[in-house]
Design an enzyme around this catalytic site. Structure first.
Site, PDB file in Angstrom:
ATOM      1  N   ASN A  93      -2.716  -1.040   6.952  1.00  0.00           N
ATOM      2  CA  ASN A  93      -2.060  -2.283   7.375  1.00  0.00           C
ATOM      3  C   ASN A  93      -1.015  -2.797   6.379  1.00  0.00           C
ATOM      4  O   ASN A  93      -0.818  -3.993   6.250  1.00  0.00           O
ATOM      5  CB  ASN A  93      -3.109  -3.349   7.709  1.00  0.00           C
ATOM      6  CG  ASN A  93      -3.915  -3.742   6.488  1.00  0.00           C
ATOM      7  OD1 ASN A  93      -3.789  -3.136   5.437  1.00  0.00           O
ATOM      8  ND2 ASN A  93      -4.730  -4.766   6.617  1.00  0.00           N
ATOM      9  N   LYS A  98       0.829  -1.213   0.000  1.00  0.00           N
ATOM     10  CA  LYS A  98       0.000   0.000   0.000  1.00  0.00           C
ATOM     11  C   LYS A  98       0.865   1.266   0.000  1.00  0.00           C
ATOM     12  O   LYS A  98       2.083   1.184   0.250  1.00  0.00           O
ATOM     13  CB  LYS A  98      -0.944  -0.069   1.196  1.00  0.00           C
ATOM     14  CG  LYS A  98      -1.837  -1.328   1.152  1.00  0.00           C
ATOM     15  CD  LYS A  98      -2.854  -1.350   2.280  1.00  0.00           C
ATOM     16  CE  LYS A  98      -3.690  -2.621   2.190  1.00  0.00           C
ATOM     17  NZ  LYS A  98      -4.831  -2.613   3.133  1.00  0.00           N
TER      18      LYS A  98
HETATM   19  P1  CMP Z   1      -6.821  -5.449   3.050  1.00  0.00           P
HETATM   20  O1  CMP Z   1      -6.220  -6.780   3.287  1.00  0.00           O
HETATM   21  O2  CMP Z   1      -6.277  -4.584   1.990  1.00  0.00           O
HETATM   22  O3  CMP Z   1      -8.379  -5.683   2.756  1.00  0.00           O
HETATM   23  C1  CMP Z   1      -9.384  -4.784   3.131  1.00  0.00           C
HETATM   24  C2  CMP Z   1      -8.844  -3.634   3.891  1.00  0.00           C
HETATM   25  O4  CMP Z   1      -9.794  -2.895   4.618  1.00  0.00           O
HETATM   26  C3  CMP Z   1      -7.888  -4.131   4.969  1.00  0.00           C
HETATM   27  O5  CMP Z   1      -6.730  -4.643   4.401  1.00  0.00           O
HETATM   28  C4  CMP Z   1      -7.726  -2.884   5.806  1.00  0.00           C
HETATM   29  O6  CMP Z   1      -6.862  -1.936   5.195  1.00  0.00           O
HETATM   30  C5  CMP Z   1      -9.149  -2.342   5.756  1.00  0.00           C
HETATM   31  N1  CMP Z   1      -9.916  -2.736   6.941  1.00  0.00           N
HETATM   32  C6  CMP Z   1     -10.434  -3.948   7.215  1.00  0.00           C
HETATM   33  N2  CMP Z   1     -11.084  -3.941   8.400  1.00  0.00           N
HETATM   34  C7  CMP Z   1     -10.965  -2.679   8.879  1.00  0.00           C
HETATM   35  C8  CMP Z   1     -11.407  -2.030  10.045  1.00  0.00           C
HETATM   36  N3  CMP Z   1     -12.102  -2.675  10.967  1.00  0.00           N
HETATM   37  N4  CMP Z   1     -11.110  -0.729  10.213  1.00  0.00           N
HETATM   38  C9  CMP Z   1     -10.400  -0.053   9.273  1.00  0.00           C
HETATM   39  N5  CMP Z   1      -9.954  -0.611   8.134  1.00  0.00           N
HETATM   40  C10 CMP Z   1     -10.221  -1.915   7.938  1.00  0.00           C
END
Ligand code: CMP
Length: 147
Positions: free
Chosen positions: A112, A9
């Site tokens: 993340n 990211k």
């Molecule tokens: P990713 O694996 O890219 O897939 C979906 C994304 O949504 C995840 O990583 C996080 O960046 C985001 N995400 C998922 N759950 C949450 C949450 N509870 N709060 C904020 N962001 C989230």
């Protein structure tokens, strides 16, 4: 052999840790068979994260994803989807243990660090969204006997 999709990211680029993150996948023995560095447009980010539309974090997730360039890649290896998910650690901040990529580098669930396909169906969909067949370069592994 299995293929999976991984996206580093925008924060990975901004924090100058892309090499360190990619290195974890390489050291495990996964093969990089496609890699591109580019900035996603809104429509592509919305397609990629369509399953999260309507969730409270969706708008900010899309904004973050298009806020700067990303590295998108395809990794290949035995059980690549599971291996990569174990290397990245779980999505949630509270669950990602030290030693995993998210456990070591992520301080917020939304920011993340990496996205990794969570199933064969999402790997196929995400690989198809990000790469044309001519952008994928499988190669012979001279070290195959070591892994
Ligand atoms: P990713 O694996 O890219 O897939 C979906 C994304 O949504 C995840 O990583 C996080 O960046 C985001 N995400 C998922 N759950 C949450 C949450 N509870 N709060 C904020 N962001 C989230």
């Amino acid at each position: 052999m299995e293929r999976t999709f991984v996206m580093l990211k925008p924060g990975v680029v901004q924090r100058r840790i892309a090499g360190e993150v990619i290195s974890r996948f390489e050291r495990k023995g996964l093969k990089i068979i496609a890699l591109k560095f580019f900035r996603m447009d809104r429509s592509m980010a919305e397609t990629h994260y369509a399953e999260h539309k309507g969730k409270d974090f969706y708008d900010k997730l899309v904004e973050y994803t298009i806020s700067g360039p990303v590295f998108a890649m395809i990794l290949e290896g035995e059980d690549a989807i599971g291996v990569v998910r174990r290397l990245t650690g779980p999505t949630g901040l509270k669950d990602s243990l030290p030693g995993t990529i998210r456990g070591d580098f992520a301080a917020q669930t939304r920011l993340n660090i990496v996205h990794a396909s969570d199933s064969p169906a999402s790997a196929a969909r995400e690989i198809g969204l990000f790469f044309q067949p001519g952008e994928i370069f499988p190669w012979e592994d001279g070290n195959a006997g070591w892994f």
